[in-house]
Design a protein around this motif. Structure first.
Motif, PDB file in Angstrom:
ATOM      1  N   GLU A 184       0.831  -1.188   0.000  1.00 26.93           N
ATOM      2  CA  GLU A 184       0.000   0.000   0.000  1.00 26.93           C
ATOM      3  C   GLU A 184       0.874   1.250   0.000  1.00 26.93           C
ATOM      4  N   LEU A 185       0.379   2.297  -0.597  1.00 24.88           N
ATOM      5  CA  LEU A 185       1.088   3.569  -0.637  1.00 24.88           C
ATOM      6  C   LEU A 185       1.439   4.046   0.763  1.00 24.88           C
ATOM      7  N   ASN A 186       0.563   3.789   1.736  1.00 30.15           N
ATOM      8  CA  ASN A 186       0.818   4.222   3.113  1.00 30.15           C
ATOM      9  C   ASN A 186       2.056   3.572   3.722  1.00 30.15           C
ATOM     10  N   VAL A 187       2.412   2.377   3.265  1.00 31.28           N
ATOM     11  CA  VAL A 187       3.640   1.728   3.738  1.00 31.28           C
ATOM     12  C   VAL A 187       4.836   2.567   3.313  1.00 31.28           C
ATOM     13  N   MET A 188       4.855   2.962   2.059  1.00 33.71           N
ATOM     14  CA  MET A 188       5.961   3.778   1.553  1.00 33.71           C
ATOM     15  C   MET A 188       6.004   5.141   2.246  1.00 33.71           C
ATOM     16  N   LYS A 189       4.837   5.722   2.506  1.00 35.64           N
ATOM     17  CA  LYS A 189       4.774   7.024   3.157  1.00 35.64           C
ATOM     18  C   LYS A 189       5.269   6.968   4.598  1.00 35.64           C
ATOM     19  N   ALA A 190       5.194   5.797   5.225  1.00 34.19           N
ATOM     20  CA  ALA A 190       5.615   5.640   6.616  1.00 34.19           C
ATOM     21  C   ALA A 190       7.118   5.419   6.769  1.00 34.19           C
ATOM     22  N   LEU A 191       7.818   5.206   5.664  1.00 34.82           N
ATOM     23  CA  LEU A 191       9.261   4.974   5.726  1.00 34.82           C
ATOM     24  C   LEU A 191      10.006   6.202   6.234  1.00 34.82           C
ATOM     25  N   THR A 192      11.121   5.944   6.894  1.00 32.61           N
ATOM     26  CA  THR A 192      12.000   7.057   7.250  1.00 32.61           C
ATOM     27  C   THR A 192      12.708   7.539   5.988  1.00 32.61           C
ATOM     28  N   ARG A 193      13.200   8.746   6.048  1.00 31.97           N
ATOM     29  CA  ARG A 193      13.944   9.303   4.903  1.00 31.97           C
ATOM     30  C   ARG A 193      15.142   8.424   4.567  1.00 31.97           C
ATOM     31  N   LYS A 194      15.831   7.963   5.605  1.00 33.87           N
ATOM     32  CA  LYS A 194      17.015   7.120   5.415  1.00 33.87           C
ATOM     33  C   LYS A 194      16.652   5.833   4.675  1.00 33.87           C
ATOM     34  N   ASP A 195      15.578   5.162   5.103  1.00 40.04           N
ATOM     35  CA  ASP A 195      15.170   3.924   4.429  1.00 40.04           C
ATOM     36  C   ASP A 195      14.707   4.203   3.002  1.00 40.04           C
ATOM     37  N   VAL A 210      15.628   3.768  -2.879  1.00 36.98           N
ATOM     38  CA  VAL A 210      15.837   4.394  -4.187  1.00 36.98           C
ATOM     39  C   VAL A 210      17.170   3.939  -4.778  1.00 36.98           C
ATOM     40  N   LYS A 211      18.200   3.924  -3.959  1.00 40.77           N
ATOM     41  CA  LYS A 211      19.525   3.505  -4.439  1.00 40.77           C
ATOM     42  C   LYS A 211      19.524   2.013  -4.813  1.00 40.77           C
TER      43      LYS A 211
END
Length: 94
Positions: free
Chosen positions: A60-71, A76-77
């Motif tokens: 779900e999109l909310n899973v991605m939105k809950a990630l920390t910036r670091k994760d 992305v890398k």
């Protein structure tokens, strides 16, 4: 037909979704449907990227939105090779 390539990223900060703790996320090569999902998300490059990654992982999109910036940056890398068109550049619309 070859099995699609995948990348699994272990999260430094797990997220909770649907009552379960997510400690890692596996991403597969994007399909055209993933690209259409990203395009439909609109709102700029970040929103499109988040939508595509969620689609590639089947979360779900909310899973991605809950990630920390670091994760998120690590994801992305790590997924960059899955988005590579074989010439060192991400796929572009033609």
């Amino acid at each position: 037909m070859n099995q699609p390539k995948t990348v699994t990223v272990k999260l430094s900060t797990p997220v909770t979704a649907g009552g379960r703790m997510i400690r890692e996320i596996t991403f597969r090569e994007p399909t055209v449907d993933d690209m259409l999902t990203a395009e439909a998300a609109g709102g700029g490059e970040l929103r499109s990227t988040v939508a595509m990654l969620a689609s590639m992982a089947g979360v779900e999109l909310n899973v991605m939105k809950a990630l920390t910036r670091k994760d998120f940056q690590r994801i992305v890398k790590a997924t960059a090779p899955l988005l590579d068109d074989g010439e060192g550049e991400p796929p572009r619309q033609v």
